[in-house]
Design a protein around this motif. Structure first.
Motif, PDB file in Angstrom:
ATOM      1  N   THR A 275      57.763 -24.338   4.507  1.00  0.00           N
ATOM      2  CA  THR A 275      56.321 -24.080   4.542  1.00  0.00           C
ATOM      3  C   THR A 275      55.681 -24.721   3.317  1.00  0.00           C
ATOM      4  OG1 THR A 275      56.521 -21.981   3.374  1.00  0.00           O
ATOM      5  CG2 THR A 275      56.595 -21.913   5.789  1.00  0.00           C
ATOM      6  N   ALA A 277      51.724 -24.955   1.100  1.00  0.00           N
ATOM      7  CA  ALA A 277      50.404 -24.351   0.903  1.00  0.00           C
ATOM      8  C   ALA A 277      49.323 -25.254   1.475  1.00  0.00           C
ATOM      9  CB  ALA A 277      50.163 -24.099  -0.577  1.00  0.00           C
ATOM     10  N   THR A 278      48.367 -24.660   2.176  1.00  0.00           N
ATOM     11  CA  THR A 278      47.212 -25.379   2.702  1.00  0.00           C
ATOM     12  C   THR A 278      45.951 -24.804   2.065  1.00  0.00           C
ATOM     13  OG1 THR A 278      46.721 -23.931   4.587  1.00  0.00           O
ATOM     14  CG2 THR A 278      48.511 -25.528   4.858  1.00  0.00           C
ATOM     15  N   ARG A 280      43.804 -22.999   3.746  1.00  0.00           N
ATOM     16  CA  ARG A 280      43.383 -21.782   4.444  1.00  0.00           C
ATOM     17  C   ARG A 280      43.515 -20.571   3.517  1.00  0.00           C
ATOM     18  NH1 ARG A 280      45.977 -21.366  10.342  1.00  0.00           N
ATOM     19  NH2 ARG A 280      44.036 -20.239  10.749  1.00  0.00           N
ATOM     20  N   GLN A 285      47.778 -18.083   6.255  1.00  0.00           N
ATOM     21  CA  GLN A 285      48.890 -19.011   6.089  1.00  0.00           C
ATOM     22  C   GLN A 285      50.182 -18.361   6.585  1.00  0.00           C
ATOM     23  OE1 GLN A 285      49.041 -21.592   2.729  1.00  0.00           O
ATOM     24  NE2 GLN A 285      46.946 -21.158   2.104  1.00  0.00           N
ATOM     25  N   TYR A 286      51.199 -19.166   6.695  1.00  0.00           N
ATOM     26  CA  TYR A 286      52.406 -18.767   7.417  1.00  0.00           C
ATOM     27  C   TYR A 286      53.025 -17.478   6.879  1.00  0.00           C
ATOM     28  CZ  TYR A 286      57.151 -18.715   9.185  1.00  0.00           C
ATOM     29  OH  TYR A 286      58.328 -18.318   9.769  1.00  0.00           O
ATOM     30  N   PRO A 673      44.659 -22.049  -1.766  1.00  0.00           N
ATOM     31  CA  PRO A 673      44.333 -21.072  -0.725  1.00  0.00           C
ATOM     32  C   PRO A 673      42.862 -20.684  -0.776  1.00  0.00           C
ATOM     33  CG  PRO A 673      46.375 -20.478  -1.839  1.00  0.00           C
ATOM     34  CD  PRO A 673      45.757 -21.587  -2.636  1.00  0.00           C
ATOM     35  N   THR A 782      48.983 -23.689   9.663  1.00  0.00           N
ATOM     36  CA  THR A 782      49.419 -22.495   8.933  1.00  0.00           C
ATOM     37  C   THR A 782      50.270 -22.856   7.719  1.00  0.00           C
ATOM     38  OG1 THR A 782      51.481 -22.242  10.189  1.00  0.00           O
ATOM     39  CG2 THR A 782      49.495 -21.233  11.116  1.00  0.00           C
ATOM     40  N   GLY A 783      50.685 -24.096   7.620  1.00  0.00           N
ATOM     41  CA  GLY A 783      51.581 -24.511   6.559  1.00  0.00           C
ATOM     42  C   GLY A 783      53.021 -24.614   7.004  1.00  0.00           C
TER      43      GLY A 783
END
Length: 803
Positions: A275, A277-278, A280, A285-286, A673, A782-783
């Motif tokens: 995973t 980080a995005t 969102r 996130q995941y 985030p 979601t990453g």
């Protein structure tokens, strides 16, 4: 026109250089090693090819071409195009399932990512002069192959369908007027079984002959699904091919051919890799989403090869067709007519959430495709002029009936967790999109090329192509709720949006090339080429991106044609009485309006759509070497440096670490985030996906006389290695989806005896290297990063005989 003796030349070829070869290396007085690629050869050991629609020696062809003979394919276990990439450094092949396959040469050909039916491939696949419009055809086993020619660079002035990146020209073994039979049986770990057989004989002496060939390959899957208690990502291929050759007169041959291929494995799983980080919010996130379901994958190490996918996997497809080829010797040349009909039936089932959660419970795009082609060309020579000219017609119809359905976990996973809708599973549970996708394509072309022998050493070769393309499509997505209603809320429409549009495209284009070549000596050829190529415009048939009101952006329904400027210079040479071959090619290709498959940050986008990148460039150098120091030892080494980049793509979709955030004037640092995401990203200067800057193939074979019991023969040891450096696995390069470079090693040890017996053991990926074929992001950003681990070490044995 081919003669019986010419068709039988391949029977002369004994030891094959294991992998690539582009020229004969042996002395004429050593017929047991006529060539390094066991392709048809002259008495002097030069390899014969038909790349330019006439039979000629490969070292005299002024273009970058590699030739792999049938015996080399068999010896190295190269039974499809994926395996071919291990001995062809400039070839890239990636497949998450047969429909979603990318086949590129020097980084160009088709966009990397999920397939869009409305775009054409830039690498032509030809089997016995018949164009195959679906890249899925390259996922099947090679059946009774005489040779494979890989042509690099634009080939539109020689081939029926426009091929801007190159062509893979496959020639099967022809019917023989002398009875012959071949058989092969292989067993290996993972329950691997492969059987191949062919038989050919005359039906009417000197007039009518047939050839019947078949292949079967099966293997247990390499990934274990703990949910279904099944191994997935296996192989289950069956193929049969028949040919009937009628020698109507001494100057006219007619060949009727038909083939049927079926593939039905439990495939194709992409599993948890990592995973990232995005932008969102953390609760979207995941990690937070998985925690809400108390979910964890069966392993956080993809090379444990475990998954828990809860949707049945299926990758069933059928490919086949029939063709009639006529070759008529008229005057100083040969008139060739190729009439063909082909079909492709695709029946898949995928788990597009990539998890053991009921988020997306149905994801499938079953397709039915039919194509008709007609090519007529005349090739000949007159004095100092060689020429080829032809007409080509192509018509294709395709219908895809896509379906996607959401499950009870979809609301919590896909909607804002703080909203009331996310806490109500019924909002998205049963939400369903049924898509009706249709495509009709017509392409007409006239093409030709002239070779002028200005002197005995200097040749000038102009070529021209006129092409007309017309495409019409229809995309209808009907979305219903779990209760069957078509009245949707904003949340539901944001996940699966109804769409209806009918894109159209038509255009004429003119392309051409000019090549000059010069023989410095009999064994040293210099050449230079300029080509202007065009790739037909495309129409988006996977749904359009949505605007702020969740309405399709109709301006994205079509994409512009690609325009290509290509320059290449090369050197072909042979040394030490053809025992050493060294070939060098340098190329520079600019592609304007490059057709890219891209995605956006919307939750329901499972398939990419098409867009034009302003300018893409690929440039590089290729070196190919083959040597036979003695009758016992053969060696080869091929290397490629490819610098393939977006030169100008300022409004590209962003990678996952910059996606999913709120809109604003100033973007947050990647992976913040709840941060601000740009509306688009400038990825100018980034790598094209799927292309390693450095790639190589190398190896050899050593043999020595010996005997077993009363059998005299030759023992041999073969080694084949390959290397690919790091490459990007996402259209917009991401820190999360680069695939690290890897090196592979294959070994074989065997004994050849009698007139055509061969028994050997083999190990592929002998060092058990763990690497990924592809990496991808999960829909909704979601990453989650998922991937397809490549095959682990495999081993087995083969027995082969020919009579």
């Amino acid at each position: 026109m081919p003669t019986v003796s010419r068709g039988r030349r391949t029977m002369l070829l004994a030891g094959a250089l294991p992998a690539f070869a582009c020229a004969g290396l042996a002395r004429a007085e050593t017929p047991q090693a006529v060539t390094t690629a066991d392709a048809p050869a002259t008495n002097e050991g030069d390899i014969l090819v038909t790349a330019r629609r006439r039979e000629e020696t490969v070292q005299k062809v002024p273009l970058a071409i590699s030739v792999i003979g049938g015996k080399t394919l068999d010896a190295t276990g190269t039974f499809n195009v994926l395996k071919l990439t291990q001995i062809q450094p400039s070839l890239q092949f990636y497949s998450t399932n047969p429909r979603n396959t990318t086949l590129n040469i020097r980084g160009l050909g088709s966009p990397f990512g999920l397939t869009n039916d409305g775009i054409e491939q830039g690498v032509g696949i030809y089997v016995d002069d018949v164009y195959n419009s679906r890249v899925a055809a390259s996922t099947f086993d090679f059946v009774d192959i005489e040779r494979v020619e890989v042509l690099r660079g634009p080939q539109g002035t020689l081939y029926g369908k426009n091929t801007t990146a190159g062509a893979i020209n496959i020639t099967t073994r022809a019917p023989s007027f002398s009875p012959e039979a071949r058989g092969e049986l292989s067993f290996g770990n993972l329950d691997f079984v492969q059987a191949k057989a062919s038989v050919s004989a005359p039906l009417v002496a000197d007039r009518l002959a047939f050839r019947l060939s078949g292949a079967l390959t099966s293997r247990r899957g390499t990934i274990y699904n703990v949910t279904t208690d099944k191994d997935v990502n296996g192989i289950d291929n069956k193929a049969v091919r028949g040919q009937l050759l009628f020698r109507a007169t001494d100057t006219l041959d007619l060949t009727l051919a038909g083939d049927y291929n079926r593939q039905d494995p439990d495939c194709c799983a992409q599993i948890y890799v990592r995973t990232g980080a995005t932008q969102r919010p953390l609760n979207r996130q995941y990690a937070a989403l998985a925690a809400a379901f108390n979910y964890r994958p069966p392993s956080f190490d993809a090379f444990d090869r475990l998954t828990d996918l809860d949707v049945p996997l299926r990758a069933r497809q059928e490919i086949g067709g029939a063709s009639l080829r006529a070759r008529w010797q008229i005057g100083p040349g040969t008139l060739t007519s190729v009439s063909a009909w082909r079909f492709w039936n695709w029946d898949p089932s995928n788990d597009r959430d990539f998890l053991g959660l009921p988020i997306t419970t149905v994801s499938a795009n079953p397709s039915r495709q039919r194509q008709w082609t007609q090519e007529i060309r005349y090739a000949g020579s007159s004095g100092r002029i060689d020429y080829v000219g032809g007409l080509f017609a192509f018509h294709q119809t395709l219908r895809t009936t896509g379906e996607q359905a959401q499950g009870p976990a979809a609301s919590r996973w896909l909607l804002n967790p703080s909203s009331a809708a996310a806490r109500d599973p019924s909002v998205l549970n049963g939400l369903r999109s049924d898509n009706d996708i249709r495509l009709r394509t017509t392409s007409l072309a006239a093409f030709g090329q002239i070779g002028w022998h200005v002197t005995d050493r200097l040749r000038l070769q102009p070529g021209l192509r006129v092409n007309y393309d017309r495409k019409s499509g229809a995309y209808l997505a009907t979305v219903t709720t779990g209760s069957g209603s078509t009245s949707l809320t904003a949340d539901q429409r944001g996940v699966l949006a109804p769409q209806s549009y009918q894109p159209r495209f038509s255009a004429w284009n003119l392309s051409g090339d000019f090549t000059a070549s010069y023989d410095l000596t009999q064994a040293l050829l210099l050449y230079a080429t300029y080509a202007r190529g065009f790739k037909s415009g495309g129409i988006n048939l996977s749904g359009l991106p949505l605007d702020a009101a969740n309405q399709p952006i109709l301006s994205a329904a079509t994409v512009k044609p690609e325009r290509e400027d290509h320059v290449e210079a090369g050197l072909k040479s042979q040394w030490f009485d053809k025992r050493l071959t060294l070939n060098l090619a340098a190329f520079w290709t600019d592609v304007h309006n490059y057709q890219a498959t891209v995605t956006n940050g919307q939750l329901g986008v499972l398939r990419g759509y098409l867009a034009n990148a302003g300018l893409v460039r690929t440039r590089g150098v290729e070196l190919e070497a083959a040597a036979r120091p003695s009758t016992r030892l053969s060696l080869y080494a091929n290397g490629s440096f490819t610098d393939a980049r977006y030169v100008h793509f300022r409004d590209a979709p962003c990678p996952p670490e910059l996606s999913g955030g709120s809109s604003g004037a100033t973007a947050s640092p990647p992976g913040t985030p709840g941060g601000v995401s740009p509306a688009a990203c400038d990825i100018s200067g980034q790598w094209l996906p799927g292309v390693s800057r450095w790639s190589a193939a190398y190896g050899g074979e050593y043999s020595l006389p010996g005997h077993v019991a009363d059998l005299d023969g030759r023992f041999y040891l073969g080694v084949d290695g390959s290397y690919r450096s790091r490459f990007s696995s996402n259209p917009s390069r991401s820190r999360y989806t680069d695939i690290a470079g890897y090196a592979l090693l294959n070994l074989r040890l065997g004994f050849r005896f009698g007139e055509g017996w061969d028994v050997f053991g083999w190990v592929r990926n002998a060092l058990d290297k763990n690497y990924y074929e592809v990496l991808a992001t999960q829909s909704g950003n979601t990453g989650l990063i998922v991937g397809q681990p490549a095959e682990p070490r495999t081993f087995g044995g083969t027995i082969r005989a020919s009579f």
